[in-house]
Design a protein around this motif. Sequence first.
Motif, short mmCIF file in Angstrom:
data_model
loop_
_atom_site.label_atom_id
_atom_site.label_comp_id
_atom_site.label_asym_id
_atom_site.label_seq_id
_atom_site.Cartn_x
_atom_site.Cartn_y
_atom_site.Cartn_z
N GLU A 130 63.59 -22.47 71.20
CA GLU A 130 62.26 -22.07 70.85
C GLU A 130 62.52 -20.49 71.01
OE1 GLU A 130 59.26 -23.34 71.09
OE2 GLU A 130 59.71 -24.77 70.20
N ILE A 131 61.62 -19.63 70.20
CA ILE A 131 61.72 -17.91 70.35
C ILE A 131 61.02 -17.86 71.17
CG2 ILE A 131 61.79 -15.27 69.04
CD1 ILE A 131 61.86 -17.59 66.33
N THR A 132 62.16 -17.02 72.21
CA THR A 132 60.58 -16.02 73.29
C THR A 132 60.18 -14.71 72.64
OG1 THR A 132 62.56 -14.82 74.16
CG2 THR A 132 62.59 -16.78 75.01
N ILE A 133 59.25 -13.58 73.69
CA ILE A 133 59.05 -13.23 73.18
C ILE A 133 59.74 -11.91 72.76
CG2 ILE A 133 57.73 -12.19 75.35
CD1 ILE A 133 55.00 -11.46 73.98
N ALA A 134 60.45 -12.19 74.29
CA ALA A 134 61.93 -10.60 74.08
C ALA A 134 62.73 -11.13 72.95
CB ALA A 134 62.54 -11.29 75.52
N GLN A 135 62.79 -11.84 72.12
CA GLN A 135 63.45 -12.15 71.37
C GLN A 135 63.51 -11.99 70.03
OE1 GLN A 135 64.26 -16.68 72.20
NE2 GLN A 135 66.47 -16.79 71.81
N ALA A 136 62.13 -11.73 70.09
CA ALA A 136 61.37 -11.74 68.66
C ALA A 136 61.22 -9.96 68.39
CB ALA A 136 59.54 -12.65 68.38
N LEU A 137 60.93 -9.69 70.07
CA LEU A 137 60.46 -8.20 69.69
C LEU A 137 62.63 -7.22 69.58
CD1 LEU A 137 58.09 -7.94 72.57
CD2 LEU A 137 57.75 -7.22 69.72
N LYS A 138 63.20 -7.48 70.53
CA LYS A 138 64.86 -7.01 70.80
C LYS A 138 64.69 -7.57 69.11
CE LYS A 138 68.94 -7.78 72.36
NZ LYS A 138 69.48 -8.48 74.18
N ASP A 139 65.02 -8.45 68.36
CA ASP A 139 64.93 -8.15 67.06
C ASP A 139 64.37 -7.22 66.11
OD1 ASP A 139 66.43 -10.60 66.96
OD2 ASP A 139 65.26 -12.05 66.39
N GLN A 140 63.32 -6.84 66.08
CA GLN A 140 62.72 -5.65 66.20
C GLN A 140 63.25 -4.08 66.67
OE1 GLN A 140 60.42 -5.69 63.28
NE2 GLN A 140 61.18 -7.44 63.50
N GLY A 141 64.00 -4.32 67.39
CA GLY A 141 65.05 -3.26 67.72
C GLY A 141 64.17 -2.38 68.76
#
Length: 495
Positions: A130-141
């Motif tokens: 599962e992709i966490t919100i932290a991983q998703a936003l980290k990928d956005q910088g």
Amino acid sequence: MSLIRRTLGLPLAFAALASLLISSCTVPPQDRLASRPASPKRPNVIVILADDLGYADVSAYGVKRIHTPHIDAIGDQGVKFTDAYAAAPVCSPSRAGLQTGRNPDRYGFEYNNGPPERDARLNLGLDIGEITIAQALKDQGYHTALIGKWHLGANPDFYPTNRGYDDFVGLLAGATSYIDPSVPGVHVADPPNSSYPSKAARSQHTAIYEGAERKLVHNETEYLTDYFARRAVDYVSARAKSDQPYFLYLAFNAPHDPLMVTQKYYDRFPHIASEQNRIYAGMISALDDAVGQVMAAVKASGEDRDTLVYFMSDNGCAAYIGGLCACEPLRGGKLSHYEGGVRVPFMVRWPAAIKPGQVNRKMVSNMDIFPTSLIAAGGALPKDRIYDGVDLMPFLSGRNTGSPHEALMWRRTPHASIRKGDWKMWKSTDGKFTLLFNLKADPNETTNLATREPAKLKELNDAYEQWAKDLQDPKWPSRPAIQYNVCGTPFELPI
């Protein structure tokens, strides 16, 4: 009825461009998120989560037992949702829904992963796929931080810094001691069914840890709600010196038991005769002060206008321990599928994008936090999975006048429920009971219409059964069910 919201709120031109880029480039495995050009005003994102805070535990919804001006101000300065729901009526599955934007039953997170000893021994936690919100936003910088309660797995695979968080300080378990009870002025209570005795010392499973190296934090003489607030203020102040946007998940454990409060907050409620209720009120007042301190830090940072702030509870109040948590204006509490178990306070402010003073009566969910934040940050939802959360911004801006959700569903075997429009069905999957309520006419869920409205009952049951076809079986069993009287009706409720 479709719950797939993969590109909701994303302009078609951008969606097409993202698709073209993905098809024509080799994307490293860690870059699983489609993206679109970043806005120069991408917001910082702060999610403030309370623990077992009931709908009537804050003054924003008209019940004035406990004054919570700082929490209420988030809604006053943005939007207050009257019909907001947790992904589950209990801690860790609800938090899993917030972290992933997906119903936790889609990946088998049906029951709490505690108690902490079982959690560690059986290696339980949020599925690493599962992709966490932290991983998703980290990928956005974004720089990402978790301060507070995790409760999604304690072993290395599930540890916060391995799930997208650059910084972490907090507890991995579901509950811990707020302060050494021997500190002068500390007041404690141990109501029936409390899960954590007020005088129990922290263990290796309930300790406060910091960083990827799991540094043990000894802060037993500082009230934990105050400590988390102080760390959050320090984080916001430090990030203001950077050009990098940040995501802060500030997950307080208040007012979850054990019931413990310091003299400062206890003294605010001399009119409450019950010692237990006075302590509980003090814990919520401390939480409100903490929220006020964080919001003051945001304002002082100079980034107030461009900071997206959410305030929410993970589920309803813990009615099984009695006290202030009552059956009004909503019936039931934590663990139950009555509205008091799943409908929660939820407020959002983002001065650059949300007009203040809104009251929104449409159904929303804590699963909406993931897509709303990711799209605001310039990202797009991954295409390889179903998302149950939706981007709320089109609905808050007026671009979309409909409802974010046609229906919301919950399953915690042997119980299941659905809300669709004004109607709510709660049933036992083993056939022991079926309840049907019209929430518009009967918000306290006192009149069961199951036998009087067979067509409506079939409509909701069919919708639930269709949705349930996509769910996984639970990945671990429930702990022994709690038996308690929910506002006059006895239930056995899984944890």
